[in-house]
Scaffold this active site. Structure first.
Site, PDB file in Angstrom:
ATOM      1  N   PHE A   1      11.794  14.511  10.219  1.00 35.13           N
ATOM      2  CA  PHE A   1      10.682  13.836  10.534  1.00 35.13           C
ATOM      3  C   PHE A   1      10.996  12.681  11.748  1.00 35.13           C
ATOM      4  CE2 PHE A   1       9.013  13.191   5.844  1.00 35.13           C
ATOM      5  CZ  PHE A   1       8.661  14.528   5.974  1.00 35.13           C
TER       6      PHE A   1
ATOM      7  N   HIS B   1       3.827  -1.164   3.880  1.00 39.05           N
ATOM      8  CA  HIS B   1       3.187   0.247   3.781  1.00 39.05           C
ATOM      9  C   HIS B   1       4.059   1.070   3.309  1.00 39.05           C
ATOM     10  CE1 HIS B   1       0.015   3.163   4.266  1.00 39.05           C
ATOM     11  NE2 HIS B   1       1.019   3.902   4.932  1.00 39.05           N
TER      12      HIS B   1
ATOM     13  N   ASP C   1      -1.191  14.808  15.300  1.00 39.69           N
ATOM     14  CA  ASP C   1      -0.363  15.597  16.290  1.00 39.69           C
ATOM     15  C   ASP C   1      -0.856  17.334  16.205  1.00 39.69           C
ATOM     16  OD1 ASP C   1       1.752  14.004  17.091  1.00 39.69           O
ATOM     17  OD2 ASP C   1       2.322  13.755  15.263  1.00 39.69           O
TER      18      ASP C   1
ATOM     19  N   GLU D   1       1.195   5.486   0.566  1.00 38.06           N
ATOM     20  CA  GLU D   1       0.552   6.701   1.077  1.00 38.06           C
ATOM     21  C   GLU D   1       1.110   7.943   0.805  1.00 38.06           C
ATOM     22  OE1 GLU D   1       0.795   6.626   5.647  1.00 38.06           O
ATOM     23  OE2 GLU D   1       1.413   8.660   5.720  1.00 38.06           O
TER      24      GLU D   1
ATOM     25  N   SER E   1       0.804  -1.081   0.121  1.00 40.79           N
ATOM     26  CA  SER E   1      -0.093   0.046   0.284  1.00 40.79           C
ATOM     27  C   SER E   1       1.016   1.326   0.031  1.00 40.79           C
ATOM     28  CB  SER E   1      -0.859  -0.068   1.224  1.00 40.79           C
ATOM     29  OG  SER E   1      -0.386  -0.207   2.393  1.00 40.79           O
TER      30      SER E   1
HETATM   31  P1  FAD Z   1      -2.949   7.320  20.024  1.00 39.28           P
HETATM   32  O1  FAD Z   1      -3.204   6.065  19.668  1.00 39.28           O
HETATM   33  O2  FAD Z   1      -4.297   8.077  20.576  1.00 39.28           O
HETATM   34  O3  FAD Z   1      -1.716   7.525  20.697  1.00 39.28           O
HETATM   35  C1  FAD Z   1      -1.157   8.873  21.154  1.00 39.28           C
HETATM   36  C2  FAD Z   1      -0.375   8.760  22.612  1.00 39.28           C
HETATM   37  O4  FAD Z   1      -1.350   8.708  23.602  1.00 39.28           O
HETATM   38  C3  FAD Z   1       0.614   7.482  22.720  1.00 39.28           C
HETATM   39  O5  FAD Z   1       1.969   8.093  23.323  1.00 39.28           O
HETATM   40  C4  FAD Z   1      -0.176   6.538  23.571  1.00 39.28           C
HETATM   41  O6  FAD Z   1       0.615   5.613  24.507  1.00 39.28           O
HETATM   42  C5  FAD Z   1      -1.140   7.555  24.255  1.00 39.28           C
HETATM   43  N1  FAD Z   1      -2.509   6.996  24.645  1.00 39.28           N
HETATM   44  C6  FAD Z   1      -3.288   6.408  23.650  1.00 39.28           C
HETATM   45  N2  FAD Z   1      -4.543   6.355  24.076  1.00 39.28           N
HETATM   46  C7  FAD Z   1      -4.186   6.445  25.466  1.00 39.28           C
HETATM   47  C8  FAD Z   1      -5.217   6.469  26.738  1.00 39.28           C
HETATM   48  N3  FAD Z   1      -6.477   6.034  26.478  1.00 39.28           N
HETATM   49  N4  FAD Z   1      -4.732   6.940  28.009  1.00 39.28           N
HETATM   50  C9  FAD Z   1      -3.469   7.675  27.995  1.00 39.28           C
HETATM   51  N5  FAD Z   1      -2.659   7.594  26.858  1.00 39.28           N
HETATM   52  C10 FAD Z   1      -3.038   7.067  25.706  1.00 39.28           C
HETATM   53  N6  FAD Z   1      -0.585  12.215  11.598  1.00 39.28           N
HETATM   54  C11 FAD Z   1      -1.469  13.365  11.337  1.00 39.28           C
HETATM   55  O7  FAD Z   1      -1.606  14.350  11.882  1.00 39.28           O
HETATM   56  N7  FAD Z   1      -2.221  12.871   9.963  1.00 39.28           N
HETATM   57  C12 FAD Z   1      -1.969  11.780   9.272  1.00 39.28           C
HETATM   58  O8  FAD Z   1      -2.378  11.646   8.304  1.00 39.28           O
HETATM   59  C13 FAD Z   1      -1.126  10.798  10.078  1.00 39.28           C
HETATM   60  N8  FAD Z   1      -1.063   9.615   9.360  1.00 39.28           N
HETATM   61  C14 FAD Z   1      -0.159   8.597  10.050  1.00 39.28           C
HETATM   62  C15 FAD Z   1      -0.141   7.209   9.520  1.00 39.28           C
HETATM   63  C16 FAD Z   1       0.476   6.272  10.133  1.00 39.28           C
HETATM   64  C17 FAD Z   1       0.731   4.881   9.622  1.00 39.28           C
HETATM   65  C18 FAD Z   1       1.160   6.564  11.484  1.00 39.28           C
HETATM   66  C19 FAD Z   1       2.255   5.588  12.106  1.00 39.28           C
HETATM   67  C20 FAD Z   1       1.264   7.732  11.914  1.00 39.28           C
HETATM   68  C21 FAD Z   1       0.320   8.820  11.594  1.00 39.28           C
HETATM   69  N9  FAD Z   1       0.284  10.199  12.008  1.00 39.28           N
HETATM   70  C22 FAD Z   1      -0.427  11.099  11.296  1.00 39.28           C
HETATM   71  C23 FAD Z   1       1.234  10.437  12.977  1.00 39.28           C
HETATM   72  C24 FAD Z   1       0.154  10.268  14.232  1.00 39.28           C
HETATM   73  O9  FAD Z   1      -0.904  11.080  14.183  1.00 39.28           O
HETATM   74  C25 FAD Z   1       1.254  10.609  15.555  1.00 39.28           C
HETATM   75  O10 FAD Z   1       1.996   9.763  15.866  1.00 39.28           O
HETATM   76  C26 FAD Z   1       0.191  10.867  16.879  1.00 39.28           C
HETATM   77  O11 FAD Z   1       0.973  11.274  17.757  1.00 39.28           O
HETATM   78  C27 FAD Z   1      -0.203   9.776  17.282  1.00 39.28           C
HETATM   79  O12 FAD Z   1      -1.597   9.093  16.914  1.00 39.28           O
HETATM   80  P2  FAD Z   1      -1.921   7.800  17.310  1.00 39.28           P
HETATM   81  O13 FAD Z   1      -3.272   7.701  16.309  1.00 39.28           O
HETATM   82  O14 FAD Z   1      -1.104   6.885  17.186  1.00 39.28           O
HETATM   83  O15 FAD Z   1      -2.428   8.070  18.610  1.00 39.28           O
END
Ligand code: FAD
Length: 314
Positions: free
Chosen positions: A245, A296, A138, A46, A44
């Site tokens: 990055f 990916h 973020d 991105e 895939s």
């Molecule tokens: P989460 O899973 O919510 O985790 C974020 C942090 O909070 C982690 O440290 C986790 O341990 C902690 N956490 C999670 N749940 C809880 C809880 N219930 N209580 C306490 N702590 C918790 N960013 C963008 O802005 N746009 C994009 O399109 C984008 N695409 C991405 C695609 C991929 C494949 C990846 C790997 C990353 C991408 N990112 C993108 C970056 C991503 O948004 C960041 O890494 C962000 O900081 C974390 O997102 P997450 O969904 O993993 O967050």
């Protein structure tokens, strides 16, 4: 050793292949020029939403070139806070209308409301989209309103509650631990929570150390995670950008690699590209030899770097 059969790779056995959704089972392969490795490995790609007409034209060329690899899907990133909402939507729609591979928008929590998410997902449904990459996102500097979801697991739960199984959902995973996590074990617990909320598959942050990926895979399996965990692959073409990055997302560039890239950056771009291609190709080969059957690629909207790596996998 590379897996010899498409139907029983180590990753699928490990991940409970029988639970994989049908769309993961086998990509259509009509191009007789595909290598045996390509037939076994799924891809895939991105992209980010381009801002200019030139960028849109370039990206269309890119996805058309990458379509030859019969990808599972093309995904399009989402600027946290909705900063690229229309750009993401328009890019996803354009890919979808071009018919190359399933177009998959990313969607994130930052500043998102339930109503706004539902409105956006409704628009995606109307243009035939049924896959999502669901993230927290973020916080962009200078703009932040917390929104109604704190973490990605809450957004996954909401989408499942509102839209049932309509969307195939991917979430993010961090073999080298998310930079804001309190500890590796809490990060894993949070990942498990996200999977339990209804994720179908995880895509990892990019990494250059295969051992870290396999260690994470093992820990996730021990914690009861059965969904596929697809490695995210970052081709190396530009050291300054990669270093920026990596500092932001916590992906480690090993010292031996970092020093060589830094050295080549200012004096030999071709040698840097060659080193990057070799290192990332070898990483992919190790992953495939260890049972990985899907990769990916973070393309940064360029086709060639990913294609050069894929060519080395035959
Ligand atoms: P989460 O899973 O919510 O985790 C974020 C942090 O909070 C982690 O440290 C986790 O341990 C902690 N956490 C999670 N749940 C809880 C809880 N219930 N209580 C306490 N702590 C918790 N960013 C963008 O802005 N746009 C994009 O399109 C984008 N695409 C991405 C695609 C991929 C494949 C990846 C790997 C990353 C991408 N990112 C993108 C970056 C991503 O948004 C960041 O890494 C962000 O900081 C974390 O997102 P997450 O969904 O993993 O967050």
């Amino acid at each position: 050793m590379a897996p010899t059969s498409r139907t029983t790779t180590a990753t699928e056995l490990d991940a409970g292949a029988s639970d994989l959704p049908a769309r993961n089972a086998e990509a259509p392969r009509s191009d007789a020029s595909l290598t045996s490795s390509e037939i076994m490995t799924k891809y895939s790609f991105e992209f980010f939403p381009p801002r200019t007409d030139k960028g849109r034209e370039n990206l269309q060329n890119t996805w058309r070139k990458l379509a030859v690899h019969a990808p599972e899907y093309f995904s399009v990133t989402f600027g946290a806070g909705g900063s690229t909402m229309e750009g993401t939507f328009d890019t996803v729609k354009a890919i979808s209308e071009d018919g190359g591979a399933a177009a998959t928008p990313h969607i994130s929590c930052i500043s998102a409301t339930r109503e706004g998410v539902n409105g956006l997902l409704q628009r995606y449904r109307e243009v035939g989209i049924n896959r999502l990459v669901v993230l927290r996102g973020d916080v962009p500097s200078g703009m932040y309103s917390p929104g109604e979801f704190r973490y990605a697991n809450e957004l996954v739960s909401f989408i499942r509650a509102e839209h049932g199984q309509h969307f195939h959902i991917s979430v993010a995973a961090y073999p080298e631990v998310h930079p804001q996590a309190k500890s590796a074990s809490e990060d894993l617990d949070n990942f498990v929570r996200k999977v339990e909320a209804g994720a179908d598959v995880a895509i990892t942050q990019y990494f250059f150390n295969a051992d870290g990926y396999f260690d994470f895979l093992q820990r996730a399996r021990q914690a009861g995670v059965n969904i596929p965990i697809v490695p995210g692959i970052m081709p190396i073409t530009n050291y300054a950008q990669l270093a920026r990055f990596s500092d932001a997302c916590g992906a480690e560039i090993p010292r031996w690699l970092r020093l060589q890239l830094a050295d080549l950056e200012s004096r030999d771009a071709a040698a840097l590209a060659e080193l990057g291609q070799r290192v990332v190709s070898e990483l992919c080969q190790r992953l495939i030899a260890g049972g990985v059957d899907e990769l990916h690629f973070y393309t940064l909207n360029k086709a060639l770097p990913s294609q050069q790596i894929i060519a080395q996998l035959s």
